[in-house]
Scaffold this motif. Structure first.
Motif, PDB file in Angstrom:
ATOM      1  N   LEU A 192     -18.668  27.730 -41.919  1.00 16.07           N
ATOM      2  CA  LEU A 192     -18.160  26.389 -41.603  1.00 16.07           C
ATOM      3  C   LEU A 192     -16.649  26.334 -41.399  1.00 16.07           C
ATOM      4  O   LEU A 192     -16.113  25.268 -41.083  1.00 16.07           O
ATOM      5  CB  LEU A 192     -18.536  25.416 -42.739  1.00 16.07           C
ATOM      6  CG  LEU A 192     -20.034  25.199 -42.977  1.00 16.07           C
ATOM      7  CD1 LEU A 192     -20.264  24.223 -44.116  1.00 16.07           C
ATOM      8  CD2 LEU A 192     -20.722  24.692 -41.709  1.00 16.07           C
ATOM      9  N   GLY A 193     -16.004  27.465 -41.613  1.00 12.82           N
ATOM     10  CA  GLY A 193     -14.542  27.493 -41.454  1.00 12.82           C
ATOM     11  C   GLY A 193     -13.848  27.279 -42.786  1.00 12.82           C
ATOM     12  O   GLY A 193     -14.395  26.634 -43.691  1.00 12.82           O
ATOM     13  N   PRO A 194     -12.624  27.801 -42.905  1.00  9.36           N
ATOM     14  CA  PRO A 194     -11.931  27.816 -44.197  1.00  9.36           C
ATOM     15  C   PRO A 194     -11.614  26.425 -44.735  1.00  9.36           C
ATOM     16  O   PRO A 194     -11.366  26.269 -45.934  1.00  9.36           O
ATOM     17  CB  PRO A 194     -10.638  28.592 -43.903  1.00  9.36           C
ATOM     18  CG  PRO A 194     -10.499  28.616 -42.416  1.00  9.36           C
ATOM     19  CD  PRO A 194     -11.854  28.457 -41.824  1.00  9.36           C
ATOM     20  N   ASP A 195     -11.626  25.407 -43.892  1.00  8.23           N
ATOM     21  CA  ASP A 195     -11.268  24.072 -44.380  1.00  8.23           C
ATOM     22  C   ASP A 195     -12.480  23.226 -44.772  1.00  8.23           C
ATOM     23  O   ASP A 195     -12.341  22.046 -45.124  1.00  8.23           O
ATOM     24  CB  ASP A 195     -10.463  23.311 -43.307  1.00  8.23           C
ATOM     25  CG  ASP A 195      -9.174  24.045 -42.993  1.00  8.23           C
ATOM     26  OD1 ASP A 195      -8.642  24.677 -43.934  1.00  8.23           O
ATOM     27  OD2 ASP A 195      -8.738  24.015 -41.825  1.00  8.23           O
ATOM     28  N   ALA A 196     -13.669  23.826 -44.711  1.00  3.42           N
ATOM     29  CA  ALA A 196     -14.884  23.046 -45.040  1.00  3.42           C
ATOM     30  C   ALA A 196     -14.803  22.514 -46.463  1.00  3.42           C
ATOM     31  O   ALA A 196     -14.234  23.156 -47.343  1.00  3.42           O
ATOM     32  CB  ALA A 196     -16.110  23.943 -44.879  1.00  3.42           C
TER      33      ALA A 196
ATOM     34  N   LEU B 248     -18.038  29.333 -46.313  1.00  3.82           N
ATOM     35  CA  LEU B 248     -16.745  29.180 -45.638  1.00  3.82           C
ATOM     36  C   LEU B 248     -16.706  29.995 -44.357  1.00  3.82           C
ATOM     37  O   LEU B 248     -16.090  29.579 -43.367  1.00  3.82           O
ATOM     38  CB  LEU B 248     -15.606  29.593 -46.580  1.00  3.82           C
ATOM     39  CG  LEU B 248     -15.393  28.631 -47.765  1.00  3.82           C
ATOM     40  CD1 LEU B 248     -14.353  29.183 -48.731  1.00  3.82           C
ATOM     41  CD2 LEU B 248     -14.982  27.234 -47.273  1.00  3.82           C
ATOM     42  N   SER B 249     -17.389  31.158 -44.355  1.00  8.28           N
ATOM     43  CA  SER B 249     -17.353  31.922 -43.112  1.00  8.28           C
ATOM     44  C   SER B 249     -18.182  31.224 -42.043  1.00  8.28           C
ATOM     45  O   SER B 249     -17.907  31.350 -40.847  1.00  8.28           O
ATOM     46  CB  SER B 249     -17.770  33.374 -43.328  1.00  8.28           C
ATOM     47  OG  SER B 249     -19.142  33.436 -43.507  1.00  8.28           O
TER      48      SER B 249
ATOM     49  N   SER C 225     -20.513  18.972 -45.269  1.00 14.02           N
ATOM     50  CA  SER C 225     -19.127  18.719 -44.857  1.00 14.02           C
ATOM     51  C   SER C 225     -19.011  18.375 -43.365  1.00 14.02           C
ATOM     52  O   SER C 225     -18.026  17.804 -42.936  1.00 14.02           O
ATOM     53  CB  SER C 225     -18.251  19.920 -45.187  1.00 14.02           C
ATOM     54  OG  SER C 225     -18.733  21.038 -44.500  1.00 14.02           O
ATOM     55  N   THR C 226     -20.040  18.707 -42.565  1.00 16.39           N
ATOM     56  CA  THR C 226     -19.973  18.323 -41.150  1.00 16.39           C
ATOM     57  C   THR C 226     -20.798  17.066 -40.869  1.00 16.39           C
ATOM     58  O   THR C 226     -21.017  16.703 -39.716  1.00 16.39           O
ATOM     59  CB  THR C 226     -20.482  19.462 -40.235  1.00 16.39           C
ATOM     60  OG1 THR C 226     -21.870  19.659 -40.505  1.00 16.39           O
ATOM     61  CG2 THR C 226     -19.732  20.762 -40.465  1.00 16.39           C
TER      62      THR C 226
END
Ligand SMILES: O=P(O)(O)OC[C@H]1O[C@H](O)[C@H](O)[C@@H](O)[C@@H]1O
Length: 549
Positions: free
Chosen positions: A235-239, A232-233, A146-147
């Motif tokens: 990469l962040g909740p919007d990953a 998610l923890s 996702s990044t």
């Protein structure tokens, strides 16, 4: 497809069973030494080749007549008809009313097998092609997390058949795998498994394959949810989770419910049993590791043994003869276990893989018709790679009081040809099989000048049977052929015993009970434990108290 029926009756009622009992009374006491003395041509006569596997069956407590009677038993039990029925897609898994078609997973492209109006070969190759396209993207750094980073770690989450095959095959072929991608396998519901597997991974570069035929298995779903939380923890909740999760399953509905896009799901079919599924899409992690071409070589190895099993007369049919020798020891010599001893480090998980294949298949007490089997069924399978086992449990194999028929597996060419390691390895395996079979008599020990009080300690009784399987090189093809060999051995034994090797009802009750105990362990209110036995209730209460509940 017609419902499939069999009327086998108990195995002891077979005339060949009675003949084998009489034969055992006659020759069961003869030693392998004596058999070799009486039959000079044994190694040639009792060796055979199938799909690149050379099998030496001469170090068995069996004569030509033993094999002839065992083959008669298989015929009387209807093995040829069952082999045909399986390959044609009949519903021979009667207790689940399913076909048993893992062999269709390796039928070459272009052939066809129509079951219930569907060409299953076309379906199989459509999935293989999708797997290949996906693997090419991941391996070619086109599939990005996702990044925007390429995948550098693949974590297969599954258990039982959705883990043991993939991890065994990955370890067996990791010499051909992409070394710049980390492959890990998580199975246990014990949180340590997923924590240790992920603790040093970068979520941005990690792909999870959630592998579950049913997609409802507690362990796998628990690990999959934890993996999603970990991702998610990190990469962040919007990953975009869809870039990091794909599924292998027969259950599209549950895959969707979990939140995996079914575009990223690789399917298989209810006619592939879990423990027979490593060459279905369940092998996705392996294909990612070794690439699609090598994966197709693996399928070719499976198929070659399928062809051998299907078309070779029973008396030259390797899986059949090995299976029948297993029945011979289990039921006529009372052997409770069977050892698999690969002299190949890369096959370190092969015995564990075979444990599920053999013990979940033939660990049965009633026949396919629901009657008591009346004789002993599946042996306990176990093993470790050589030479490690020689320095631990082989003492018991050589001088213990238990008969342990063993399979030695070796490869002529080393994968890692360093110094003289391989020649030493092979000298060890040949020596072990020799000593197990021929032992050392008291006279031979004395002739070596051993003091009288030590002679009996040094006597090696021998007469311990083994099969030696020699292959050229540990390749994907060779691995496929070995797995298919044991798959079909299991069928041959199951048919002789009259059990259904394709169901596994015995694993269900424990799952149900765990489901009932879980709320009792966690509820705020002290639960009513009166429907559990007093021991389980007391242990549950102690656990609650130790956890401060
Ligand atoms: O692939 P799954 O549906 O998650 O099943 C995983 C495993 O669990 C079950 O309990 C069966 O005993 C196994 O035969 C099966 O391989």
């Amino acid at each position: 497809m017609q419902e499939w029926r069999t009327e086998q009756g108990p195995v002891m009622a077979s005339p060949a069973w009675a003949a084998l009992s009489a034969h055992h009374a006659e020759i069961g006491g003869r030693t392998i030494r004596e058999l070799f003395g009486a039959e000079p041509g044994r190694p040639t006569r009792m060796s055979l080749d199938a799909a690149g596997i050379h099998a030496d069956l001469s170090k068995h407590r069996a004569t030509d007549e033993t094999l002839r009677l065992l083959v008669s038993l298989a015929e009387e039990r209807g093995l040829p008809a069952r082999i045909d029925a399986m390959f044609s897609g009949a519903r021979i898994n009667t207790t689940e009313n399913r076909s048993v078609l893992h062999t269709a997973l390796r039928i070459p492209r272009g052939e066809s097998l129509v079951v219930d109006g569907v060409d299953v070969v076309a379906e199989v190759h459509a999935v293989l092609d999708r797997m290949e396209a996906f693997c090419d993207r991941v391996r070619g750094d086109e599939w990005l997390g996702s990044t925007g980073k390429p995948i550098r770690a693949v974590v297969n989450i599954g258990i039982g058949g959705s883990d043991l095959g993939p991890v065994m095959a990955y370890r067996a072929l990791r010499h051909q795998s992409r070394r710049d991608i980390d492959f890990r396998f998580v199975s246990n519901v014990d949180g340590t498994d997923i924590v240790e597997a992920t603790q040093d991974l970068d979520p941005a570069e990690t792909l999870f394959i959630v592998s579950s035929k049913t997609f409802t298995t507690q362990e796998t779903m628990t690990n999959a949810f934890t993996a999603r939380g970990w991702l998610l923890s990190g990469l962040g909740p919007d990953a975009d989770v869809s870039k990091h999760f794909v599924a292998v399953s027969t259950n599209a509905g549950e895959v969707e419910k979990f939140g995996i896009d079914t575009a990223n799901m690789f399917g298989f079919w209810e006619w592939v049993g879990g423990r027979y599924s490593m060459d279905s899409a369940i092998g996705l992690s392996l294909m990612l590791a070794i690439g699609a071409d090598a994966y197709r070589d693996l399928l070719a190895g499976f198929h070659a043994v399928d062809e051998h099993f299907r078309h070779t007369d029973l008396d030259r049919n390797l899986p059949v003869l090995m299976g029948l020798l297993g029945v011979w020891y289990r039921d006529f010599f009372g052997a409770q276990t069977h050892a698999v001893l690969p002299y190949e480090q890369y096959l370190e998980r092969f015995p564990a893989y075979l444990q599920q294949l053999t013990m979940e298949s033939n660990g049965k007490r009633v026949t396919i018709d629901g009657d008591p089997v009346g004789v002993d069924t599946g042996a306990i399978w176990w093993g470790e790679p050589g030479t490690n086992g020689q320095h631990s449990f082989y003492q018991l194999l050589h001088q213990g009081t238990t008969l342990v028929p063993s399979d030695f597996i070796l490869f002529a060419q080393p994968v890692n040809g360093v110094g003289d390691h391989h020649d030493k390895l092979i000298s060890n395996v040949l020596a072990q099989a020799h000593v197990l079979a021929f032992g050392r008599t008291a006279d031979e020990v004395r002739a070596d000048g051993v003091a009288d009080d030590l002679v009996e300690h040094k006597v090696m009784p021998g007469n311990r049977p083994s099969t030696t399987l020699m292959l050229d090189r540990l390749s994907p093809y060779a691995l496929g052929s070995l797995v298919a060999l044991y798959e079909h051995l299991v069928l041959a034994q199951g048919v002789v015993w009259g059990v259904n090797p394709f169901d596994q009802w015995g694993v269900e009750l424990g799952k149900v009970m765990a489901g009932q105990l879980l709320p009792a362990l966690t509820a705020d209110e002290l639960p009513d434990l009166s429907h559990f036995d007093p021991s389980t209730a007391a242990l549950a209460l102690r656990y609650r108290s130790l956890r401060g509940r």
